[in-house]
Design a protein around this motif. Sequence first.
Motif, mmCIF file in Angstrom:
data_model
loop_
_atom_site.group_PDB
_atom_site.id
_atom_site.type_symbol
_atom_site.label_atom_id
_atom_site.label_comp_id
_atom_site.label_asym_id
_atom_site.label_seq_id
_atom_site.Cartn_x
_atom_site.Cartn_y
_atom_site.Cartn_z
ATOM 1 N N SER A 16 11.897 32.063 121.713
ATOM 2 C CA SER A 16 10.829 31.050 121.665
ATOM 3 C C SER A 16 9.424 31.610 121.423
ATOM 4 O O SER A 16 8.514 30.861 121.056
ATOM 5 N N TRP A 17 9.216 32.917 121.638
ATOM 6 C CA TRP A 17 7.843 33.411 121.761
ATOM 7 C C TRP A 17 7.003 33.282 120.489
ATOM 8 O O TRP A 17 5.883 32.760 120.531
ATOM 9 N N ASN A 18 7.497 33.781 119.364
ATOM 10 C CA ASN A 18 6.636 33.921 118.190
ATOM 11 C C ASN A 18 5.979 32.608 117.771
ATOM 12 O O ASN A 18 4.800 32.574 117.432
ATOM 13 N N ILE A 51 14.800 31.905 125.920
ATOM 14 C CA ILE A 51 13.486 31.438 126.372
ATOM 15 C C ILE A 51 12.685 32.660 126.782
ATOM 16 O O ILE A 51 13.113 33.436 127.638
ATOM 17 N N ASP A 52 11.520 32.826 126.213
ATOM 18 C CA ASP A 52 10.660 33.970 126.540
ATOM 19 C C ASP A 52 9.752 33.603 127.717
ATOM 20 O O ASP A 52 10.099 32.772 128.569
ATOM 21 N N ASP A 53 8.607 34.185 127.788
ATOM 22 C CA ASP A 53 7.660 34.043 128.901
ATOM 23 C C ASP A 53 7.236 32.574 129.114
ATOM 24 O O ASP A 53 7.401 31.743 128.220
ATOM 25 N N THR A 101 4.661 38.703 134.798
ATOM 26 C CA THR A 101 5.003 38.785 133.381
ATOM 27 C C THR A 101 3.703 38.946 132.595
ATOM 28 O O THR A 101 2.605 38.829 133.146
ATOM 29 N N CYS A 102 3.842 39.160 131.300
ATOM 30 C CA CYS A 102 2.635 39.396 130.495
ATOM 31 C C CYS A 102 1.709 38.189 130.514
ATOM 32 O O CYS A 102 0.493 38.322 130.408
ATOM 33 N N ALA A 103 2.268 36.992 130.662
ATOM 34 C CA ALA A 103 1.442 35.788 130.709
ATOM 35 C C ALA A 103 1.058 35.408 132.150
ATOM 36 O O ALA A 103 0.503 34.336 132.389
ATOM 37 N N GLY A 104 1.393 36.265 133.120
ATOM 38 C CA GLY A 104 0.907 36.046 134.484
ATOM 39 C C GLY A 104 1.826 35.263 135.409
ATOM 40 O O GLY A 104 1.399 34.814 136.473
ATOM 41 N N LEU A 127 19.047 38.892 129.090
ATOM 42 C CA LEU A 127 17.741 38.973 129.752
ATOM 43 C C LEU A 127 16.824 39.927 128.996
ATOM 44 O O LEU A 127 17.112 41.116 128.856
ATOM 45 N N LYS A 128 15.702 39.379 128.526
ATOM 46 C CA LYS A 128 14.641 40.228 127.962
ATOM 47 C C LYS A 128 13.735 40.635 129.114
ATOM 48 O O LYS A 128 13.310 39.777 129.894
ATOM 49 N N TYR A 129 13.444 41.929 129.207
ATOM 50 C CA TYR A 129 12.744 42.431 130.390
ATOM 51 C C TYR A 129 11.514 43.208 129.948
ATOM 52 O O TYR A 129 11.604 44.315 129.426
ATOM 53 N N ASP A 130 10.359 42.610 130.204
ATOM 54 C CA ASP A 130 9.093 43.099 129.668
ATOM 55 C C ASP A 130 8.478 44.180 130.571
ATOM 56 O O ASP A 130 9.063 44.557 131.598
ATOM 57 N N ASN A 131 7.278 44.621 130.232
ATOM 58 C CA ASN A 131 6.728 45.825 130.870
ATOM 59 C C ASN A 131 5.287 45.642 131.371
ATOM 60 O O ASN A 131 4.582 46.616 131.587
ATOM 61 N N ASN A 164 10.024 47.760 126.622
ATOM 62 C CA ASN A 164 8.885 48.544 127.128
ATOM 63 C C ASN A 164 8.011 49.097 126.002
ATOM 64 O O ASN A 164 7.257 50.032 126.201
ATOM 65 N N TRP A 165 8.179 48.527 124.807
ATOM 66 C CA TRP A 165 7.303 48.789 123.655
ATOM 67 C C TRP A 165 7.300 50.257 123.212
ATOM 68 O O TRP A 165 6.305 50.746 122.663
ATOM 69 N N GLY A 166 8.389 50.966 123.517
ATOM 70 C CA GLY A 166 8.454 52.375 123.104
ATOM 71 C C GLY A 166 7.686 53.322 124.020
ATOM 72 O O GLY A 166 7.544 54.503 123.710
ATOM 73 N N GLY A 186 5.134 47.865 119.668
ATOM 74 C CA GLY A 186 4.283 46.777 120.155
ATOM 75 C C GLY A 186 4.701 45.470 119.487
ATOM 76 O O GLY A 186 5.654 45.429 118.705
ATOM 77 N N ASP A 187 3.992 44.404 119.792
ATOM 78 C CA ASP A 187 4.414 43.076 119.331
ATOM 79 C C ASP A 187 4.227 42.883 117.824
ATOM 80 O O ASP A 187 3.185 43.234 117.266
ATOM 81 N N ILE A 188 5.198 42.260 117.222
ATOM 82 C CA ILE A 188 5.063 41.872 115.823
ATOM 83 C C ILE A 188 4.107 40.687 115.726
ATOM 84 O O ILE A 188 4.008 39.880 116.670
ATOM 85 N N ASP A 218 11.411 44.470 117.300
ATOM 86 C CA ASP A 218 10.822 43.177 117.678
ATOM 87 C C ASP A 218 11.419 42.042 116.848
ATOM 88 O O ASP A 218 12.141 42.244 115.893
ATOM 89 N N MET A 219 11.052 40.843 117.270
ATOM 90 C CA MET A 219 11.692 39.651 116.714
ATOM 91 C C MET A 219 11.241 39.406 115.280
ATOM 92 O O MET A 219 10.220 39.926 114.841
ATOM 93 N N LEU A 220 12.006 38.590 114.588
ATOM 94 C CA LEU A 220 11.699 38.294 113.192
ATOM 95 C C LEU A 220 10.552 37.282 113.081
ATOM 96 O O LEU A 220 10.426 36.395 113.930
HETATM 97 C C1 GLA Z 1 4.957 40.941 125.534
HETATM 98 C C2 GLA Z 1 6.234 41.120 124.699
HETATM 99 C C3 GLA Z 1 6.393 39.938 123.761
HETATM 100 C C4 GLA Z 1 6.420 38.636 124.540
HETATM 101 C C5 GLA Z 1 5.186 38.514 125.419
HETATM 102 C C6 GLA Z 1 5.266 37.357 126.392
HETATM 103 O O1 GLA Z 1 3.814 41.020 124.759
HETATM 104 O O2 GLA Z 1 6.204 42.335 124.008
HETATM 105 O O3 GLA Z 1 7.554 40.082 122.965
HETATM 106 O O4 GLA Z 1 7.588 38.616 125.323
HETATM 107 O O5 GLA Z 1 4.988 39.694 126.206
HETATM 108 O O6 GLA Z 1 4.146 37.270 127.211
#
Ligand code: GLA
Length: 384
Positions: A16-18, A51-53, A101-104, A127-131, A164-166, A186-188, A218-220
Amino acid sequence: MQNKYLGITPPMGWNSWNTFTHAINEELIKETADAMVASGLKDAGYEYVVIDDCWSLRQRGQNGELVADPEKFPHGMKAVADYVHSKGLKFGMYSCDGTHTCAGYPGSFEHEFQDAATFASWGVDYLKYDNCYKPAHMDGEMLYKRMSLALRNCGRDILFSACNWGHDDVWSWIQGSGAQLFRSTGDIVDSWESIKNLALSQMNKTAYSGPFCHNDIDMLVVGMYGGSNDEYIGGKLGGCTDVEYRTHFSLWAIMNSPLMIGCDIRKMNQVTKETLTNPDVIAINQDIECRGPYVVPGHDPAAIFSLVKPMSDGSLAIGMFNLGDKKAQVNLPFWDMGIPAAAGVGLEITDCWSHENEGRFTERYAASIEPHDCKLLRAKVSLG
Ligand code: GLA
């Protein structure tokens, strides 16, 4: 694990994120699951709806549990998972190794086993597990190992997508963590520069990926055309051309990245659908051996190169890329692929985008490639 093949090849699905970032809800997820089936994506191999963040309340519940936001998900997450499963698809969710999470929203730090049990009880398969918000003194490696262990012991098969973005030299320890994916970048964002930079950043990392543990670039962004609700991801960038999206898909496929769609699949146009469902390209990505491709550099290695991936049937998948801004001649000398022309060995080449058989070649294959375009080939080794 019940399914001993879980994650053997890169997962395919939608996240869902992009496009939607925080604007997610039950309707969207259900409609997306419907669209995945109706559009033919499911038949092409896509199976995870993730479903992402931004799905939970800002606070945990009385017993320290994660609580789905009742405004966004009025029937709870189990109901969403059940719906996705009823379509023959799998359901994915998101959390984070830090306090937030990254969005708090609440992260799983120090709640790993409890959260894994919650996800299992809802019927989560991925499960996607962020950093984000990882306490500065904590070792990321240990936190990914901890969540992986929790998931492996929660009573349900849940594919673990470490994100964990490398960081922390993830390549050097991720295999041992048990994760099936590791985000290496990092994020696309929905721009050609982003696609190009992410792909180039992994050229010397292809050997670290293999069955059950895939390098996730990262996602398409295929088919987004600037359609994100987030300005940074793409709202302001305006997106890419169809040729650029096709090159993006070709790179991700041959580099064995997961194929997680980021556009609104309820509204895909025909070109996007054809790009995302091309069976010859998907077959390259899903080859059971998951061998990372090697690089044959062109005359400008930062932009012009070929990737060669040995396939389990003895053939080669070959991607010839012109990431530069001018038309270029891309030359692929067969010597560089271990093919001795003098012994009469040659390659029978089929173009995976035009589906044309181009015939048999010896010594070399060369193509004139437009800027940002590519050739994706399947080559059968023949003795002449
Ligand atoms: C990080 C991740 C992204 C996305 C956002 C959500 O930036 O790398 O893919 O999941 O968090 O906040």
